[in-house]
Design a protein around this motif. Structure first.
Motif, PDB file in Angstrom:
ATOM      1  N   LYS A  31       0.978  -1.249   0.133  1.00 42.22           N
ATOM      2  CA  LYS A  31      -0.097  -0.065   0.110  1.00 42.22           C
ATOM      3  C   LYS A  31       0.899   1.301  -0.051  1.00 42.22           C
ATOM      4  N   THR A  50      -3.394   5.443  -0.683  1.00 45.87           N
ATOM      5  CA  THR A  50      -3.575   6.086  -1.917  1.00 45.87           C
ATOM      6  C   THR A  50      -4.328   5.216  -2.826  1.00 45.87           C
ATOM      7  N   GLN A  51      -5.331   5.389  -3.540  1.00 42.47           N
ATOM      8  CA  GLN A  51      -6.110   4.712  -4.190  1.00 42.47           C
ATOM      9  C   GLN A  51      -6.727   3.465  -3.758  1.00 42.47           C
ATOM     10  N   ASP A  52      -6.924   3.699  -2.309  1.00 38.80           N
ATOM     11  CA  ASP A  52      -7.247   2.479  -1.305  1.00 38.80           C
ATOM     12  C   ASP A  52      -8.033   3.107  -0.213  1.00 38.80           C
ATOM     13  N   GLN A  73     -15.514   7.061  -1.177  1.00 38.96           N
ATOM     14  CA  GLN A  73     -14.333   7.345  -2.050  1.00 38.96           C
ATOM     15  C   GLN A  73     -13.123   6.785  -1.508  1.00 38.96           C
ATOM     16  N   GLN A  74     -12.517   5.865  -2.483  1.00 39.25           N
ATOM     17  CA  GLN A  74     -11.509   4.895  -1.874  1.00 39.25           C
ATOM     18  C   GLN A  74     -10.031   5.578  -2.446  1.00 39.25           C
ATOM     19  N   ASP A  75      -9.962   6.600  -1.976  1.00 40.54           N
ATOM     20  CA  ASP A  75      -8.506   7.251  -2.077  1.00 40.54           C
ATOM     21  C   ASP A  75      -8.175   8.174  -1.047  1.00 40.54           C
ATOM     22  N   THR A  94     -10.485  12.423   1.850  1.00 40.54           N
ATOM     23  CA  THR A  94     -10.320  11.788   0.367  1.00 40.54           C
ATOM     24  C   THR A  94     -10.101  12.519  -0.839  1.00 40.54           C
ATOM     25  N   GLN A  95      -9.713  11.819  -2.025  1.00 42.40           N
ATOM     26  CA  GLN A  95      -9.911  12.505  -3.163  1.00 42.40           C
ATOM     27  C   GLN A  95     -10.909  11.661  -4.032  1.00 42.40           C
ATOM     28  N   HIS A 133      -8.555  17.349  -3.317  1.00 43.14           N
ATOM     29  CA  HIS A 133      -8.470  16.477  -2.081  1.00 43.14           C
ATOM     30  C   HIS A 133      -8.516  17.220  -1.049  1.00 43.14           C
ATOM     31  N   GLY A 327       0.649  11.452  -3.011  1.00 43.86           N
ATOM     32  CA  GLY A 327       0.498  11.316  -4.286  1.00 43.86           C
ATOM     33  C   GLY A 327       1.805  10.935  -5.162  1.00 43.86           C
TER      34      GLY A 327
END
Length: 336
Positions: A31, A50-52, A73-75, A94-95, A133, A327
């Motif tokens: 991760k 990130t993206q998780d 939102q999975q980020d 989140t983003q 974000h 990021g």
């Protein structure tokens, strides 16, 4: 010490003699970790990826479980925890920029939809995917229902009722990185961002622009920390210019500076620190033990720097970690 990296959470420990540091443990190695916090009443560790999503450990990082029921939102970009009416509440930003909270240590989450009830039409981000974000979440030290949420890029939002309503705080550039509140004088609030540092002495009623993009501390300040026992002592980490310039320079030119008068004047620190670090400084913490204190800073090029004498002298306490990076900040600073 916990460090969130592109390859999970790294647990650092001091050697027995106290003269050095080493890696004691690694977790969530698949991760990219954006945020790590320890909830102090239960010692639960939360990590946002990130993206998780959000992961939690209740055994000092040995085992982890996903805790994200209700997060849409999975980020994950930011995490924070406080106590409201004697009960722990955990927040996740989140983003795209949304805000979620949990009253059961992350097992169930609800969205604070009021965050997006303000005008979001100008919310954006310069780099791909060009989506704003929720970069940082902070609370008034005497009234945690008063909270400040930094949107990058979108401005500073404030709520006085735990997130049921938000208002946009004006008087500063809308590229807001984070807020830092003086614990002994909560009306003194610092904001770092893409246009320098802004400070208010009246709780946000008006703002002064204390550093600009051409200031010697660096034109792109992000991390800022105050010494709890003496908040006039402050440290700021800033890149020379914003991330857009790193695409060609491949060098963030970062500096760490100290103030002894609450941020009115700054001294660029050296004595072990290079004048301008190649990596952007993406994390910083201060440990105050009364007589003196330690300061630590981690970079997008995988180093952690430390000072055990209040910032007077510095050393690279560990290197070779995966990037500590919001990021893809690291992409233009680390060889492919």
């Amino acid at each position: 010490m916990l460090v969130g990296t592109k390859e999970g959470v790294v647990f650092l420990q001091r050697d027995a003699a106290g003269s050095g540091w080493s890696v004691a443990h690694r977790a969530l190695t698949d991760k990219h970790i954006h945020a790590v916090i320890i909830e102090p009443t239960t010692n639960t560790i939360f990590a946002g990826a990130t993206q998780d999503t959000v992961y939690a450990s209740q055994d000092d990082g040995q085992t982890w479980e996903k805790r994200d029921k209700g997060i849409t939102q999975q980020d994950i970009y930011s995490l924070a925890a406080t106590q409201i009416n004697g009960k722990v509440r955990v927040f996740a930003g989140t983003q795209p920029a949304h805000l979620f909270y949990s009253d059961d240590m992350g097992k169930n989450w609800s969205e604070l939809t009021a965050l997006r009830s303000v005008d979001t039409s100008a919310w954006h981000f310069p780099g791909p995917p060009h989506i704003a974000h929720t970069k940082h979440i902070n609370f008034h030290p005497g009234n945690p229902e008063t909270m400040f949420v930094s949107i990058e890029v979108g401005g500073l939002l404030k709520s006085t009722d735990g997130g049921q309503k938000f208002e946009v705080i004006t008087g500063m550039d809308d590229d807001v990185h984070r807020t830092v509140i003086n614990p002994q004088d909560p009306d003194r609030i610092y904001v770092t961002g893409g246009d320098g540092m802004y400070v208010t002495s009246n709780g946000g009623g008006s703002w002064e622009h204390w550093t600009t993009t051409d200031h010697e501390i660096g034109g792109y300040p992000d991390l800022l920390t105050l010494r709890p026992s003496d908040p006039n002592v402050a440290f700021v980490a800033a890149a020379h210019h914003g991330p857009g310039s790193w695409r060609t320079s491949h060098n963030a030119g970062s500096r760490i500076s100290r103030s002894d008068d609450g941020g009115k004047t700054w001294q660029v620190l050296g004595n072990g620190l290079p004048d301008r670090l190649k990596g952007s400084i993406e994390a910083m913490s201060l440990e105050d033990w009364g007589e003196s204190f330690s300061v630590f800073a981690a970079t997008a090029t995988g180093e952690v720097w430390g000072s055990d004498d209040g910032g007077q002298s510095w050393s690279e306490i560990i290197s070779g970690l995966a990037p500590i990076s919001k990021g893809n900040h690291y992409v233009n600073l680390v060889p492919a």
